[in-house]
Design a protein around this motif. Structure first.
Motif, PDB file in Angstrom:
ATOM      1  N   LEU A  70      -5.947  -2.469  -2.351  1.00  0.00           N
ATOM      2  CA  LEU A  70      -5.047  -1.447  -2.893  1.00  0.00           C
ATOM      3  C   LEU A  70      -5.648  -0.717  -4.106  1.00  0.00           C
ATOM      4  O   LEU A  70      -5.745   0.505  -4.091  1.00  0.00           O
ATOM      5  CB  LEU A  70      -3.692  -2.062  -3.253  1.00  0.00           C
ATOM      6  CG  LEU A  70      -2.736  -2.296  -2.077  1.00  0.00           C
ATOM      7  CD1 LEU A  70      -1.499  -3.046  -2.551  1.00  0.00           C
ATOM      8  CD2 LEU A  70      -2.333  -0.980  -1.445  1.00  0.00           C
ATOM      9  N   PRO A  71      -6.043  -1.438  -5.155  1.00  0.00           N
ATOM     10  CA  PRO A  71      -6.585  -0.690  -6.301  1.00  0.00           C
ATOM     11  C   PRO A  71      -7.899   0.025  -5.997  1.00  0.00           C
ATOM     12  O   PRO A  71      -8.229   1.007  -6.666  1.00  0.00           O
ATOM     13  CB  PRO A  71      -6.806  -1.764  -7.382  1.00  0.00           C
ATOM     14  CG  PRO A  71      -6.602  -3.062  -6.743  1.00  0.00           C
ATOM     15  CD  PRO A  71      -5.954  -2.874  -5.427  1.00  0.00           C
TER      16      PRO A  71
ATOM     17  N   ILE B 193       6.467   1.456  -8.567  1.00  0.00           N
ATOM     18  CA  ILE B 193       6.320   2.842  -8.126  1.00  0.00           C
ATOM     19  C   ILE B 193       7.307   3.127  -7.004  1.00  0.00           C
ATOM     20  O   ILE B 193       8.005   4.145  -7.003  1.00  0.00           O
ATOM     21  CB  ILE B 193       4.876   3.115  -7.656  1.00  0.00           C
ATOM     22  CG1 ILE B 193       3.898   2.978  -8.827  1.00  0.00           C
ATOM     23  CG2 ILE B 193       4.761   4.509  -7.035  1.00  0.00           C
ATOM     24  CD1 ILE B 193       2.447   3.167  -8.455  1.00  0.00           C
TER      25      ILE B 193
ATOM     26  N   ASN C  76      -6.070  -6.753  -2.320  1.00  0.00           N
ATOM     27  CA  ASN C  76      -7.222  -6.447  -3.137  1.00  0.00           C
ATOM     28  C   ASN C  76      -7.716  -5.030  -2.943  1.00  0.00           C
ATOM     29  O   ASN C  76      -8.227  -4.394  -3.861  1.00  0.00           O
ATOM     30  CB  ASN C  76      -8.352  -7.385  -2.719  1.00  0.00           C
ATOM     31  CG  ASN C  76      -8.913  -8.095  -3.903  1.00  0.00           C
ATOM     32  OD1 ASN C  76      -8.587  -7.769  -5.037  1.00  0.00           O
ATOM     33  ND2 ASN C  76      -9.753  -9.052  -3.657  1.00  0.00           N
TER      34      ASN C  76
ATOM     35  N   ILE D  51      -5.108   7.306 -10.427  1.00  0.00           N
ATOM     36  CA  ILE D  51      -3.908   7.688 -11.162  1.00  0.00           C
ATOM     37  C   ILE D  51      -2.691   6.889 -10.680  1.00  0.00           C
ATOM     38  O   ILE D  51      -1.799   6.565 -11.458  1.00  0.00           O
ATOM     39  CB  ILE D  51      -3.671   9.220 -11.067  1.00  0.00           C
ATOM     40  CG1 ILE D  51      -2.730   9.673 -12.167  1.00  0.00           C
ATOM     41  CG2 ILE D  51      -3.160   9.636  -9.709  1.00  0.00           C
ATOM     42  CD1 ILE D  51      -2.698  11.164 -12.376  1.00  0.00           C
ATOM     43  N   VAL D  52      -2.680   6.503  -9.404  1.00  0.00           N
ATOM     44  CA  VAL D  52      -1.562   5.712  -8.876  1.00  0.00           C
ATOM     45  C   VAL D  52      -1.594   4.311  -9.480  1.00  0.00           C
ATOM     46  O   VAL D  52      -0.575   3.789  -9.961  1.00  0.00           O
ATOM     47  CB  VAL D  52      -1.606   5.657  -7.332  1.00  0.00           C
ATOM     48  CG1 VAL D  52      -0.515   4.755  -6.793  1.00  0.00           C
ATOM     49  CG2 VAL D  52      -1.475   7.051  -6.740  1.00  0.00           C
TER      50      VAL D  52
ATOM     51  N   GLY E  81       1.285   2.710 -12.163  1.00  0.00           N
ATOM     52  CA  GLY E  81       1.867   1.399 -11.843  1.00  0.00           C
ATOM     53  C   GLY E  81       1.713   0.452 -13.013  1.00  0.00           C
ATOM     54  O   GLY E  81       2.680  -0.196 -13.442  1.00  0.00           O
TER      55      GLY E  81
ATOM     56  N   MET F 270      -8.628   1.426  -2.977  1.00  0.00           N
ATOM     57  CA  MET F 270      -8.334   2.577  -2.124  1.00  0.00           C
ATOM     58  C   MET F 270      -7.458   3.615  -2.816  1.00  0.00           C
ATOM     59  O   MET F 270      -7.669   4.807  -2.662  1.00  0.00           O
ATOM     60  CB  MET F 270      -7.619   2.112  -0.862  1.00  0.00           C
ATOM     61  CG  MET F 270      -8.555   1.549   0.183  1.00  0.00           C
ATOM     62  SD  MET F 270      -7.702   0.471   1.327  1.00  0.00           S
ATOM     63  CE  MET F 270      -6.428   1.538   1.941  1.00  0.00           C
ATOM     64  N   ASN F 271      -6.460   3.135  -3.559  1.00  0.00           N
ATOM     65  CA  ASN F 271      -5.535   4.063  -4.209  1.00  0.00           C
ATOM     66  C   ASN F 271      -6.266   4.978  -5.181  1.00  0.00           C
ATOM     67  O   ASN F 271      -7.226   4.561  -5.801  1.00  0.00           O
ATOM     68  CB  ASN F 271      -4.495   3.266  -4.998  1.00  0.00           C
ATOM     69  CG  ASN F 271      -3.232   3.049  -4.221  1.00  0.00           C
ATOM     70  OD1 ASN F 271      -2.916   3.799  -3.305  1.00  0.00           O
ATOM     71  ND2 ASN F 271      -2.503   2.018  -4.561  1.00  0.00           N
ATOM     72  N   PRO F 272      -5.781   6.220  -5.308  1.00  0.00           N
ATOM     73  CA  PRO F 272      -6.351   7.058  -6.370  1.00  0.00           C
ATOM     74  C   PRO F 272      -6.081   6.360  -7.707  1.00  0.00           C
ATOM     75  O   PRO F 272      -5.048   5.725  -7.872  1.00  0.00           O
ATOM     76  CB  PRO F 272      -5.547   8.344  -6.278  1.00  0.00           C
ATOM     77  CG  PRO F 272      -4.825   8.301  -5.001  1.00  0.00           C
ATOM     78  CD  PRO F 272      -4.739   6.895  -4.561  1.00  0.00           C
TER      79      PRO F 272
ATOM     80  N   MET G 128      -7.470   6.612   5.053  1.00  0.00           N
ATOM     81  CA  MET G 128      -8.274   5.398   5.161  1.00  0.00           C
ATOM     82  C   MET G 128      -8.175   4.806   6.565  1.00  0.00           C
ATOM     83  O   MET G 128      -9.160   4.375   7.155  1.00  0.00           O
ATOM     84  CB  MET G 128      -7.779   4.349   4.160  1.00  0.00           C
ATOM     85  CG  MET G 128      -8.141   4.661   2.744  1.00  0.00           C
ATOM     86  SD  MET G 128      -9.902   4.381   2.513  1.00  0.00           S
ATOM     87  CE  MET G 128     -10.084   4.792   0.811  1.00  0.00           C
TER      88      MET G 128
ATOM     89  N   PRO H  48       3.309  -3.706  -9.802  1.00  0.00           N
ATOM     90  CA  PRO H  48       3.221  -2.266 -10.119  1.00  0.00           C
ATOM     91  C   PRO H  48       3.482  -1.367  -8.920  1.00  0.00           C
ATOM     92  O   PRO H  48       4.151  -0.338  -9.047  1.00  0.00           O
ATOM     93  CB  PRO H  48       1.779  -2.101 -10.606  1.00  0.00           C
ATOM     94  CG  PRO H  48       1.417  -3.421 -11.149  1.00  0.00           C
ATOM     95  CD  PRO H  48       2.124  -4.428 -10.299  1.00  0.00           C
TER      96      PRO H  48
END
Lengths: 265, 279
Positions: free
Chosen positions: A104-105, B26, A102, A111-112, A116, A107-109, B262, B22
């Protein structure tokens, strides 16, 4: 410890606030400009508002933004709440796993996450870039925030209450709707609010997953901003007004409620 | 209450499709050659090497880092005093100020950036004001300084809010103890407030650095496309040149940097010896 008044700090805060609000005031101001110029104010007019309301692509973008934000908020709030409740009763290992994924989206920028999803949607045959992909993507990035805001409320919940309800003959459904949900309501509401604003404001992910002429406000502003177009200012002003009212309501309503409850006591 | 456990199943399925797959895409695109089908995978590290070998990409990486580092530095420099000033106000003012800082953040970043575009023009607000006192016009739009400036504008609220939170979480009795023991306010600040607010600074750095490297809107609108960063390359690779392999590799690099930052934040936040050990 006694705090000394230090005017220098107050001046600094005021300067900061001017800095923060300058572009917003500028936008509102120039949305009423008579001419196309973004630099010289020549006179008051509502010309750009008229133009905006007459522009079909702009009205469509506003419509898409709202309809997607509303559907994404409803779906993500329901799914997020159900999942958070289920997780609170699950094994530690499941909790951790879902929590990590959960994150991941979040924390990730952006654009990543966006690329995806772009590749995911491209790999599914029969799905066309446009409304559906936009909606799925928005639901996807909203749910984690709902779970994140509901989970802490569930942690403070007394598990004995649910057990007591079920011992007294409540069905699991009744226990859920009559005991658990009312207690975590503040978490659900703030989750829904976050979801709505996230969806309403999103640009990067929408830009990558949309297509076939389906635009939300952000992607439309992006395509229009390459050329000077004061209608953007008119549109922006309306967004600013809506968001300000929304935020004031969200902050003032709980305060008023508190006061009422205090009076009752 | 095990009957509630089943409620997680739909989301676990959804999450696997919408988040995990996804990410796998990547990863797979990043480490394979162009034109693969599922059956024939040609593994390669060329996609990654590209960014560290080709001069154009090296330029962009260095510039990205420079812009992000400078932006982050100024966000700390300007944001810390603001957070400190807010934390010294009385409680009601604090709530109001936090709301006032949060409010612009809810307004679309593109909209605010578009406003700066108008203000920074050669005949825009700033140059008009400068003209009144006989300076200028100074070239502002389409310069690296302008890009950094607008980035600071957009990202400094994150820094202020993070530092503010860690300042308010701080146990005020430490400060009282310090002044009782004869420390000057400056000493108390240096030895107590600053170390204790460090976790806030570190998580603020993450929240500013990330978007500063990956945003492609500010660089395009304010920089006029002359100062592209990592975000711009990913955008171009995916939407213009269609090189998904290289784009994925770069996204992966970005994701790894972020995960590392992080992890660092978490460590600083949880480490009990941090700050307190020095008191």
């Amino acid at each position: 410890m006694k705090k000394k008044k230090q005017p220098i700090f107050n001046i600094y805060i005021v300067l900061m606030l001017i800095f923060f609000y300058l572009p917003i005031i500028y936008t509102i101001f120039f949305s009423f400009n008579e001419t196309k110029s973004l630099t010289h104010f020549s006179g008051f007019s509502l010309r750009w508002y008229e133009k905006m309301f007459a522009d079909r692509t702009m009205m469509e973008a506003i419509w898409y933004t709202f309809i997607i934000a509303i559907i994404a908020t409803v779906v993500s709030t329901v799914v997020g709440t159900i999942t958070a409740i289920g997780l609170s009763k699950s094994k530690r290992i499941v909790q951790n796993l879902v929590e990590q994924i959960n994150n991941l989206p979040i924390m990730n920028p952006e654009i990543v996450t966006a690329v995806g999803l772009l590749m995911l949607f491209a790999s599914i045959k029969g799905i066309e870039k446009g409304f559906v992909t936009l909606l799925l993507a928005h639901i996807m990035f909203c749910i984690p925030y709902v779970i994140l805001s509901v989970t802490p409320k569930l942690r403070t919940l007394d598990p004995n209450l649910t057990e007591a309800a079920m011992d007294l003959g409540a069905t699991p459904w009744q226990a859920l709707t009559k005991v658990i949900v009312p207690q975590i309501m503040p978490g659900i509401v703030s989750g829904a609010l976050i979801a709505f604003t996230m969806s309403f404001d999103d640009f990067v992910i929408s830009y990558f997953v949309t297509g076939n002429g389906v635009n939300n406000i952000s992607t439309l502003v992006w395509t229009m901003s390459k050329r000077i177009n004061p209608s953007i200012n008119a549109l922006s002003t309306i967004i600013i007004v809506i968001i300000t009212i929304g935020l004031i309501l969200a902050n003032v309503v709980p305060l008023l409620k508190d006061k009422k409850e205090k009076k009752r006591i | 209450m095990k009957q509630f456990r089943k409620m997680t199943i739909p989301y676990i399925v959804w999450m696997s499709v919408m988040i995990v797959i996804p990410m796998l895409f990547i990863f797979m695109y990043g480490i394979t050659k162009e034109g693969n089908s599922v059956v024939t995978l040609n593994f390669t590290l060329d996609n990654f090497a590209k960014f560290f070998v080709e001069p154009i990409y090296i330029d962009v990486l260095i510039r990205s880092m420079r812009i992000a580092v400078v932006t982050t530095f100024f966000c700390i420099l300007l944001g810390y005093p603001a957070a400190y000033a807010i934390s010294r106000c009385n409680e009601k003012t604090q709530t109001l100020l936090v709301l006032l800082i949060t409010l612009p953040m809810w307004i679309n970043m593109l909209v605010r950036t578009y406003a700066w575009m108008g203000m920074l023009q050669d005949d825009g607000l700033f140059n008009t004001l400068l003209g009144l006192i006989g300076i200028g016009p100074i070239k502002m739009i389409h310069t690296e300084a302008a890009v950094v400036f607008v980035m600071i504008y957009n990202f400094i609220p994150f820094m202020i809010l993070q530092i503010y939170t860690s300042l308010t979480k701080m146990d005020k009795s430490y400060l009282e103890a310090a002044s009782d023991l004869g420390a000057t306010p400056i000493q108390a600040f240096r030895k107590i407030t600053l170390p204790l607010s460090l976790p806030g600074v570190v998580s603020g750095i993450t929240l500013v650095f990330l978007p500063a490297v990956s945003t492609f809107t500010i660089t395009s609108l304010i920089g006029g496309g002359k100062f592209s960063n990592v975000g711009n390359i990913i955008e171009t690779l995916f939407l213009k040149s269609g090189d998904w392999n290289a784009g994925s590799a770069l996204s992966l690099i970005l994701a790894v940097i972020i995960m590392f930052l992080m992890y660092l934040t978490k460590k600083v936040d949880k480490d009990p010896s941090n700050g307190r050990g020095r008191i």
